[in-house]
Write a protein that holds these residues in place. Sequence first.
Motif, mmCIF file in Angstrom:
data_model
loop_
_atom_site.group_PDB
_atom_site.id
_atom_site.type_symbol
_atom_site.label_atom_id
_atom_site.label_comp_id
_atom_site.label_asym_id
_atom_site.label_seq_id
_atom_site.Cartn_x
_atom_site.Cartn_y
_atom_site.Cartn_z
ATOM 1 N N MET A 1 0.828 -1.200 0.000
ATOM 2 C CA MET A 1 0.000 0.000 0.000
ATOM 3 C C MET A 1 0.872 1.263 0.000
ATOM 4 S SD MET A 1 -3.045 1.193 -0.116
ATOM 5 C CE MET A 1 -4.050 -0.222 0.290
ATOM 6 N N LYS A 2 1.971 1.210 0.760
ATOM 7 C CA LYS A 2 2.873 2.364 0.811
ATOM 8 C C LYS A 2 3.451 2.649 -0.567
ATOM 9 C CE LYS A 2 6.896 4.143 3.255
ATOM 10 N NZ LYS A 2 7.934 3.866 4.287
ATOM 11 N N ALA A 3 3.797 1.598 -1.308
ATOM 12 C CA ALA A 3 4.346 1.776 -2.658
ATOM 13 C C ALA A 3 3.308 2.412 -3.580
ATOM 14 C CB ALA A 3 4.790 0.427 -3.218
ATOM 15 N N VAL A 4 2.033 2.062 -3.382
ATOM 16 C CA VAL A 4 0.964 2.651 -4.196
ATOM 17 C C VAL A 4 0.870 4.150 -3.942
ATOM 18 C CG1 VAL A 4 -1.526 2.690 -4.628
ATOM 19 C CG2 VAL A 4 -0.333 0.506 -4.321
ATOM 20 N N TYR A 5 0.949 4.543 -2.664
ATOM 21 C CA TYR A 5 0.895 5.966 -2.319
ATOM 22 C C TYR A 5 2.066 6.728 -2.927
ATOM 23 C CZ TYR A 5 -2.790 5.014 1.081
ATOM 24 O OH TYR A 5 -3.968 4.664 1.676
ATOM 25 N N ILE A 6 3.264 6.109 -2.860
ATOM 26 C CA ILE A 6 4.447 6.761 -3.413
ATOM 27 C C ILE A 6 4.304 6.926 -4.928
ATOM 28 C CG2 ILE A 6 6.925 6.510 -3.810
ATOM 29 C CD1 ILE A 6 7.122 5.132 -1.104
ATOM 30 N N ALA A 7 3.847 5.862 -5.597
ATOM 31 C CA ALA A 7 3.673 5.928 -7.055
ATOM 32 C C ALA A 7 2.614 6.956 -7.419
ATOM 33 C CB ALA A 7 3.285 4.554 -7.590
ATOM 34 N N GLY A 8 1.528 7.005 -6.657
ATOM 35 C CA GLY A 8 0.476 7.983 -6.922
ATOM 36 C C GLY A 8 0.974 9.403 -6.731
ATOM 37 N N GLY A 9 1.780 9.616 -5.684
ATOM 38 C CA GLY A 9 2.335 10.950 -5.451
ATOM 39 C C GLY A 9 3.279 11.364 -6.573
ATOM 40 N N ALA A 10 4.095 10.416 -7.040
ATOM 41 C CA ALA A 10 5.025 10.729 -8.128
ATOM 42 C C ALA A 10 4.272 11.081 -9.404
ATOM 43 C CB ALA A 10 5.953 9.544 -8.369
ATOM 44 N N ILE A 11 3.197 10.332 -9.694
ATOM 45 C CA ILE A 11 2.396 10.614 -10.893
ATOM 46 C C ILE A 11 1.745 11.992 -10.779
ATOM 47 C CG2 ILE A 11 0.346 9.907 -12.184
ATOM 48 C CD1 ILE A 11 1.054 7.009 -11.488
ATOM 49 N N ALA A 12 1.264 12.335 -9.576
ATOM 50 C CA ALA A 12 0.624 13.642 -9.373
ATOM 51 C C ALA A 12 1.621 14.773 -9.591
ATOM 52 C CB ALA A 12 0.030 13.721 -7.967
ATOM 53 N N VAL A 13 2.852 14.594 -9.085
ATOM 54 C CA VAL A 13 3.880 15.621 -9.259
ATOM 55 C C VAL A 13 4.230 15.781 -10.734
ATOM 56 C CG1 VAL A 13 6.297 16.188 -8.809
ATOM 57 C CG2 VAL A 13 4.844 15.374 -6.950
ATOM 58 N N ILE A 14 4.379 14.648 -11.447
ATOM 59 C CA ILE A 14 4.702 14.714 -12.879
ATOM 60 C C ILE A 14 3.578 15.403 -13.649
ATOM 61 C CG2 ILE A 14 5.082 13.322 -14.943
ATOM 62 C CD1 ILE A 14 6.475 11.258 -13.142
ATOM 63 N N ALA A 15 2.323 15.056 -13.309
ATOM 64 C CA ALA A 15 1.185 15.695 -13.984
ATOM 65 C C ALA A 15 1.149 17.189 -13.683
ATOM 66 C CB ALA A 15 -0.118 15.030 -13.533
ATOM 67 N N PHE A 16 1.459 17.529 -12.437
ATOM 68 C CA PHE A 16 1.493 18.929 -12.018
ATOM 69 C C PHE A 16 2.536 19.689 -12.828
ATOM 70 C CE2 PHE A 16 1.683 22.019 -8.301
ATOM 71 C CZ PHE A 16 0.366 22.430 -8.477
ATOM 72 N N LEU A 17 3.723 19.088 -12.997
ATOM 73 C CA LEU A 17 4.789 19.715 -13.776
ATOM 74 C C LEU A 17 4.395 19.844 -15.240
ATOM 75 C CD1 LEU A 17 8.017 18.035 -12.338
ATOM 76 C CD2 LEU A 17 7.404 20.448 -12.223
ATOM 77 N N ALA A 18 3.770 18.807 -15.782
ATOM 78 C CA ALA A 18 3.396 18.834 -17.201
ATOM 79 C C ALA A 18 2.397 19.949 -17.479
ATOM 80 C CB ALA A 18 2.815 17.474 -17.607
ATOM 81 N N VAL A 19 1.397 20.090 -16.613
ATOM 82 C CA VAL A 19 0.413 21.158 -16.796
ATOM 83 C C VAL A 19 1.085 22.519 -16.723
ATOM 84 C CG1 VAL A 19 -1.610 22.272 -15.775
ATOM 85 C CG2 VAL A 19 -1.521 19.790 -15.949
ATOM 86 N N GLY A 20 1.992 22.669 -15.755
ATOM 87 C CA GLY A 20 2.677 23.946 -15.608
ATOM 88 C C GLY A 20 3.568 24.281 -16.785
ATOM 89 N N LEU A 21 4.303 23.285 -17.276
ATOM 90 C CA LEU A 21 5.281 23.542 -18.338
ATOM 91 C C LEU A 21 4.633 23.749 -19.697
ATOM 92 C CD1 LEU A 21 8.078 20.994 -17.362
ATOM 93 C CD2 LEU A 21 8.219 23.484 -17.275
ATOM 94 N N PHE A 22 3.544 23.037 -19.976
ATOM 95 C CA PHE A 22 2.979 23.070 -21.323
ATOM 96 C C PHE A 22 1.719 23.929 -21.448
ATOM 97 C CE2 PHE A 22 5.333 19.044 -21.092
ATOM 98 C CZ PHE A 22 6.189 19.228 -22.160
ATOM 99 N N ILE A 23 1.128 24.327 -20.317
ATOM 100 C CA ILE A 23 -0.107 25.110 -20.384
ATOM 101 C C ILE A 23 0.042 26.463 -19.697
ATOM 102 C CG2 ILE A 23 -2.540 25.193 -19.716
ATOM 103 C CD1 ILE A 23 -2.634 22.176 -19.954
ATOM 104 N N ALA A 24 0.601 26.460 -18.507
ATOM 105 C CA ALA A 24 0.579 27.679 -17.688
ATOM 106 C C ALA A 24 1.910 28.409 -17.637
ATOM 107 C CB ALA A 24 0.143 27.326 -16.260
ATOM 108 N N GLN A 25 2.903 27.972 -18.375
ATOM 109 C CA GLN A 25 4.200 28.645 -18.312
ATOM 110 C C GLN A 25 4.092 30.042 -18.913
ATOM 111 O OE1 GLN A 25 7.546 27.253 -20.754
ATOM 112 N NE2 GLN A 25 8.743 27.157 -18.890
ATOM 113 N N GLY A 26 4.559 31.030 -18.180
ATOM 114 C CA GLY A 26 4.469 32.415 -18.630
ATOM 115 C C GLY A 26 5.529 32.757 -19.655
ATOM 116 N N PRO A 27 5.496 33.977 -20.164
ATOM 117 C CA PRO A 27 6.517 34.411 -21.119
ATOM 118 C C PRO A 27 7.868 34.590 -20.434
ATOM 119 C CG PRO A 27 5.111 36.248 -20.526
ATOM 120 C CD PRO A 27 4.503 35.035 -19.896
ATOM 121 N N GLN A 28 8.925 34.561 -21.221
ATOM 122 C CA GLN A 28 10.264 34.738 -20.674
ATOM 123 C C GLN A 28 10.357 36.108 -20.000
ATOM 124 O OE1 GLN A 28 13.500 34.008 -23.405
ATOM 125 N NE2 GLN A 28 14.798 35.501 -22.396
#
Length: 442
Positions: A1-28
């Motif tokens: 169960m602990k491994a499931v939580y860790i994997a879920g947290g990692a997926i959430a962080v990656i998804a969070f980064l993807a949304v930020g980098l490809f959708i919400a990233q501001g101009p230089q």
Amino acid sequence: MKAVYIAGGAIAVIAFLAVGLFIAQGPQPEIIVPAEKLWAIGPLNITNTLLTSWIVLALIVLIAWLCTRSITLMPGSAQNFIEAVFGFLLGQVEEIAGEKNGRKFFMVIATIFIWVIMNNWFGLFPFFNAVGKTEDVNHHIFETIAEQDEAGTPFEDRDKQGAWLMEDSGGMTVAMPRTTAVEFEVEAGDTAGIATDRYIIFLAETFTDFEPHAAEGAEYGAPAKEDVEAAIAALEANPKAPKVHLADASHGEGESHAGGHHAIPSEALHASVESIEFPGKKLGLVIPFFRGTFSDVNNTLAMGIIAFLCIEFWGFQALGPGYLKKFFNLNGIMSFVGILELLSEFIRVISFCFRLFGNIFAGEVLVLMLTFLMPFLFVDVIYGLELFVGFIQASVFALLTLVFAVGAVEHHGEEEHHDGHEGGEADAHHTPAHQSGAVQAH
């Protein structure tokens, strides 16, 4: 169960980064140190930092009125909060300065602390440095070249203009996510004609796939005629790219950006450029309506001067003309010490100014850069750090003002400070005059 939580947290962080980098990233980010001018009222320039300070001042007055408009002996939550804050501040001031001096200094020290911390924290709202009016950089560049042409002299210094590619959207000009800043440079010694040719090539490189080939290293000299003509052709071939209107060409529907200046002669084309039209994307920068008050060195300098004047006033008030003895003393080595003391009084203003400015401006730049590089993740950590830094800077500014004030009023009277801590003000009043004089002599 602990491994499931860790994997879920990692997926959430990656998804969070993807949304930020490809959708919400501001101009230089374009880092501009001086406060930007929004409007002018006669000789007074209304800058974004000045506007922010007015809004924070209104917010402080509103909060104070809401919390104290119906003061009672049995305080409610709002009144209780205000009393707790000011009670804590008064206790800290009195602990350092004693009861008598603490109450004298409290109004200024508390005002400095609340003013600085409110401005620092208010500057962390997400609309800061993001919403504002658009500066037409194309217009500014063309104006600068035209003015140099009218002066009839080459550019004396290197000139660099940064901008974003912006487009109209629903009546507003928007810098799209992931927009890269571009820079146009004029070299020292360039004439207006050479600068115009450089600008045409720069526009073709920015808005089309054009690359100059006729003259290798043309950036160090006048652009070749072939490159300038090819750049104009590339701009004409792209319907959304800027259009260069020559003085001898038909341009009735083109909007002039020359602001009433005469056409600028192009050295490569042997013709004059009258205007440049931007039918699609434009070169522009956002001048934000809101920017951190103390990211402007003028505001921190003003705070430093106010603190300095208050300290000197309290010193004269407590010691009279004798306050000057620590600066002007003809007793041997003490005369040299007095000069150092006098210098340190004025150096404090610079110390006050740049300590606050440096920390707030650096924090603002850090937030802007991380919002561009890694939105939604690291910037959240930095926001937490900036909350702490805003509190620390307010505390440091207020405490330094207090400590310097205590030093000013207790010069040649240090025993009063110790009496205040050991037995209170009442004991100090019972100290015999001759005993006090003996302590001073030692």
